[in-house]
Design a protein around this motif. Structure first.
Motif, mmCIF file in Angstrom:
data_model
loop_
_atom_site.group_PDB
_atom_site.id
_atom_site.type_symbol
_atom_site.label_atom_id
_atom_site.label_comp_id
_atom_site.label_asym_id
_atom_site.label_seq_id
_atom_site.Cartn_x
_atom_site.Cartn_y
_atom_site.Cartn_z
ATOM 1 N N SER A 99 30.364 54.008 54.413
ATOM 2 C CA SER A 99 30.870 54.260 53.062
ATOM 3 C C SER A 99 31.685 53.073 52.563
ATOM 4 O O SER A 99 32.699 52.702 53.174
ATOM 5 C CB SER A 99 31.746 55.521 53.046
ATOM 6 N N GLU A 100 31.254 52.484 51.453
ATOM 7 C CA GLU A 100 31.995 51.358 50.880
ATOM 8 C C GLU A 100 33.287 51.826 50.230
ATOM 9 O O GLU A 100 34.278 51.099 50.223
ATOM 10 C CB GLU A 100 31.111 50.603 49.882
ATOM 11 N N VAL A 101 33.291 53.046 49.674
ATOM 12 C CA VAL A 101 34.522 53.584 49.088
ATOM 13 C C VAL A 101 35.592 53.749 50.167
ATOM 14 O O VAL A 101 36.772 53.508 49.928
ATOM 15 C CB VAL A 101 34.247 54.922 48.380
ATOM 16 N N ALA A 102 35.168 54.145 51.362
ATOM 17 C CA ALA A 102 36.118 54.296 52.463
ATOM 18 C C ALA A 102 36.784 52.977 52.815
ATOM 19 O O ALA A 102 37.956 52.945 53.199
ATOM 20 C CB ALA A 102 35.402 54.866 53.693
ATOM 21 N N VAL A 103 36.054 51.888 52.657
ATOM 22 C CA VAL A 103 36.600 50.566 53.004
ATOM 23 C C VAL A 103 37.769 50.201 52.092
ATOM 24 O O VAL A 103 38.718 49.545 52.527
ATOM 25 C CB VAL A 103 35.500 49.486 52.937
ATOM 26 N N HIS A 114 40.347 49.312 43.939
ATOM 27 C CA HIS A 114 39.053 49.931 43.609
ATOM 28 C C HIS A 114 38.535 49.397 42.270
ATOM 29 O O HIS A 114 37.346 49.063 42.134
ATOM 30 C CB HIS A 114 39.211 51.449 43.551
ATOM 31 N N VAL A 115 39.419 49.298 41.277
ATOM 32 C CA VAL A 115 39.022 48.762 39.978
ATOM 33 C C VAL A 115 38.638 47.285 40.107
ATOM 34 O O VAL A 115 37.665 46.823 39.494
ATOM 35 C CB VAL A 115 40.154 48.949 38.943
ATOM 36 N N HIS A 116 39.384 46.553 40.908
ATOM 37 C CA HIS A 116 39.059 45.147 41.167
ATOM 38 C C HIS A 116 37.669 45.024 41.801
ATOM 39 O O HIS A 116 36.885 44.147 41.432
ATOM 40 C CB HIS A 116 40.115 44.554 42.102
ATOM 41 N N TRP A 117 37.370 45.911 42.704
ATOM 42 C CA TRP A 117 36.060 45.929 43.364
ATOM 43 C C TRP A 117 34.945 46.175 42.347
ATOM 44 O O TRP A 117 33.896 45.527 42.387
ATOM 45 C CB TRP A 117 36.071 46.996 44.454
ATOM 46 N N ALA A 166 35.011 45.462 39.178
ATOM 47 C CA ALA A 166 34.861 44.230 38.393
ATOM 48 C C ALA A 166 34.058 43.193 39.167
ATOM 49 O O ALA A 166 33.198 42.504 38.597
ATOM 50 C CB ALA A 166 36.234 43.672 38.013
ATOM 51 N N CYS A 167 34.310 43.080 40.467
ATOM 52 C CA CYS A 167 33.550 42.147 41.317
ATOM 53 C C CYS A 167 32.070 42.493 41.325
ATOM 54 O O CYS A 167 31.208 41.605 41.310
ATOM 55 C CB CYS A 167 34.086 42.175 42.746
ATOM 56 N N ARG A 168 31.765 43.778 41.358
ATOM 57 C CA ARG A 168 30.365 44.220 41.402
ATOM 58 C C ARG A 168 29.612 43.846 40.133
ATOM 59 O O ARG A 168 28.380 43.733 40.143
ATOM 60 C CB ARG A 168 30.324 45.741 41.611
ATOM 61 N N LYS A 169 30.333 43.665 39.031
ATOM 62 C CA LYS A 169 29.696 43.307 37.759
ATOM 63 C C LYS A 169 29.438 41.814 37.635
ATOM 64 O O LYS A 169 28.718 41.379 36.735
ATOM 65 C CB LYS A 169 30.579 43.762 36.591
ATOM 66 N N ILE A 170 30.040 41.032 38.533
ATOM 67 C CA ILE A 170 29.814 39.580 38.506
ATOM 68 C C ILE A 170 28.537 39.290 39.284
ATOM 69 O O ILE A 170 28.509 39.381 40.509
ATOM 70 C CB ILE A 170 30.993 38.800 39.133
ATOM 71 N N THR A 171 27.478 38.972 38.579
ATOM 72 C CA THR A 171 26.187 38.759 39.225
ATOM 73 C C THR A 171 25.834 37.280 39.357
ATOM 74 O O THR A 171 24.966 36.922 40.131
ATOM 75 C CB THR A 171 25.068 39.466 38.432
ATOM 76 N N VAL A 172 26.511 36.426 38.589
ATOM 77 C CA VAL A 172 26.242 34.989 38.622
ATOM 78 C C VAL A 172 27.567 34.264 38.794
ATOM 79 O O VAL A 172 28.557 34.595 38.128
ATOM 80 C CB VAL A 172 25.554 34.511 37.319
ATOM 81 N N TYR A 173 27.610 33.277 39.669
ATOM 82 C CA TYR A 173 28.843 32.520 39.898
ATOM 83 C C TYR A 173 29.255 31.820 38.604
ATOM 84 O O TYR A 173 28.456 31.164 37.952
ATOM 85 C CB TYR A 173 28.631 31.474 41.001
ATOM 86 N N GLY A 174 30.524 31.983 38.227
ATOM 87 C CA GLY A 174 31.000 31.382 36.987
ATOM 88 C C GLY A 174 30.792 32.258 35.762
ATOM 89 O O GLY A 174 31.090 31.837 34.647
ATOM 90 N N GLN A 175 30.290 33.482 35.965
ATOM 91 C CA GLN A 175 30.026 34.392 34.855
ATOM 92 C C GLN A 175 31.327 34.765 34.149
ATOM 93 O O GLN A 175 32.347 35.002 34.773
ATOM 94 C CB GLN A 175 29.343 35.657 35.398
ATOM 95 N N PHE A 190 35.578 37.313 46.908
ATOM 96 C CA PHE A 190 35.129 38.451 46.115
ATOM 97 C C PHE A 190 35.198 39.710 46.974
ATOM 98 O O PHE A 190 34.634 39.755 48.068
ATOM 99 C CB PHE A 190 33.707 38.214 45.607
ATOM 100 N N LEU A 191 35.875 40.720 46.457
ATOM 101 C CA LEU A 191 36.121 41.924 47.244
ATOM 102 C C LEU A 191 34.833 42.655 47.582
ATOM 103 O O LEU A 191 34.740 43.302 48.629
ATOM 104 C CB LEU A 191 37.073 42.852 46.485
ATOM 105 N N ASP A 192 33.821 42.568 46.708
ATOM 106 C CA ASP A 192 32.578 43.289 47.002
ATOM 107 C C ASP A 192 31.887 42.730 48.242
ATOM 108 O O ASP A 192 31.291 43.469 49.017
ATOM 109 C CB ASP A 192 31.631 43.278 45.803
ATOM 110 N N ASP A 193 31.978 41.415 48.461
ATOM 111 C CA ASP A 193 31.411 40.814 49.670
ATOM 112 C C ASP A 193 32.148 41.305 50.916
ATOM 113 O O ASP A 193 31.532 41.601 51.946
ATOM 114 C CB ASP A 193 31.485 39.286 49.593
ATOM 115 N N VAL A 194 33.473 41.378 50.827
ATOM 116 C CA VAL A 194 34.289 41.830 51.954
ATOM 117 C C VAL A 194 33.990 43.297 52.264
ATOM 118 O O VAL A 194 33.813 43.678 53.423
ATOM 119 C CB VAL A 194 35.788 41.644 51.638
ATOM 120 N N ILE A 195 33.922 44.125 51.226
ATOM 121 C CA ILE A 195 33.675 45.557 51.423
ATOM 122 C C ILE A 195 32.288 45.803 51.995
ATOM 123 O O ILE A 195 32.099 46.644 52.883
ATOM 124 C CB ILE A 195 33.872 46.318 50.094
#
Length: 250
Positions: free
Chosen positions: A97-101, A125-128, A130-139, A158-163
């Motif tokens: 579970s990514e939410v658990a992380v 969680h909100v920061h995560w 926002a990270c998930r919405k960044i699909t291109v570096y520099g977006q 990026f928190l999504d990579d860590v999670i």
């Protein structure tokens, strides 16, 4: 600012340039280079303010959507885990579970109060999201502005990579202990309907708003398309105030 937002207000700098230029011409007659330059600068500044206001509305909309999504993801996790007392059953429910992380990362720090932990956890969680919405570096866009308002991970990770990486690791006994100590009580209250969306959202929204100044709104609103039209609007104001034939040396 997103591309569609830029396109939606592309006419604004041109309208400002036209209005500023014609008013200066109407009341000032033939404009000098200094007057024309001042009106061009005024048009650019007014355009940037308009872009900042547009981007602020974009950020507000995205932030409210992100906090709402964070609440529902947390509520779904609460419904799956809050009533579990058996350690092994909880370990299975948390595994993958990514939410658990999010809670596991937040619980690794020390907090004076229970409320401080949950504020940090919900903000992460909100920061995560926002990270998930960044699909291109520099977006750019509202997600980038929210992302830059506060940092959860050091070195701009990026928190999504860590999670994503953490969710693949096994759940340790320490993770289980931290869950029971910091998370279960609040999650149970969420599952029972005691924690309303507003109570979840308001502190997070206030914290993110506080972290964004007008310089950030202006920088986020100034994109390729909007910048080009701001330049054209300034040029239009200059040319209306000072015609081409007035630039010629006599």
């Amino acid at each position: 600012m997103s591309t569609w937002s830029e396109v939606s207000i592309f006419f604004l700098p041109l309208a400002i340039g036209l209005a500023v230029g014609w008013n200066a011409r109407l009341f000032g007659g033939n404009g000098s280079f200094g007057v024309a330059g001042f009106n061009a600068l005024l048009t650019m500044v007014a355009s940037i303010i308009g872009m900042a206001l547009q981007h602020r509305m974009e950020v507000e909309s995205f932030l409210n959507d992100a906090v709402r999504l964070a609440y529902h993801e947390t509520l779904s996790y609460a419904n799956r885990t809050a009533s579990i007392q058996d350690t092994e059953s909880l370990r299975r429910a948390m595994s993958g579970s990514e939410v658990a992380v999010v809670g596991r990362i937040a619980a690794r720090r020390r907090y004076e109060r229970f409320e401080d932990f949950w504020f940090a956890r919900n903000l992460a969680h909100v920061h995560w999201i926002a990270c998930r919405k960044i699909t291109v570096y520099g977006q750019g866009g509202p997600e980038r502005t929210v992302l830059e308002a506060f940092r959860v991970m050091p070195n701009k990770l990026f928190l999504d990579d860590v999670i994503r990486a953490e969710s693949e690791k096994p759940i340790t006994d320490a993770d289980i202990e931290r869950y029971y100590a910091w998370e279960q009580y609040y999650l149970k209250r969420m599952a029972d309907g005691e924690v309303k969306p507003e109570r979840f959202a308001d502190p997070v929204i206030l914290a993110v708003r506080t972290g964004i100044d007008w310089a950030s709104y202006a920088a986020g609103g100034f994109g390729l398309v909007s910048g080009m039209f701001a330049f054209l609007g300034s040029l239009l104001a200059y040319r209306i105030v000072r015609r081409v034939d007035e630039d010629k040396t006599v």
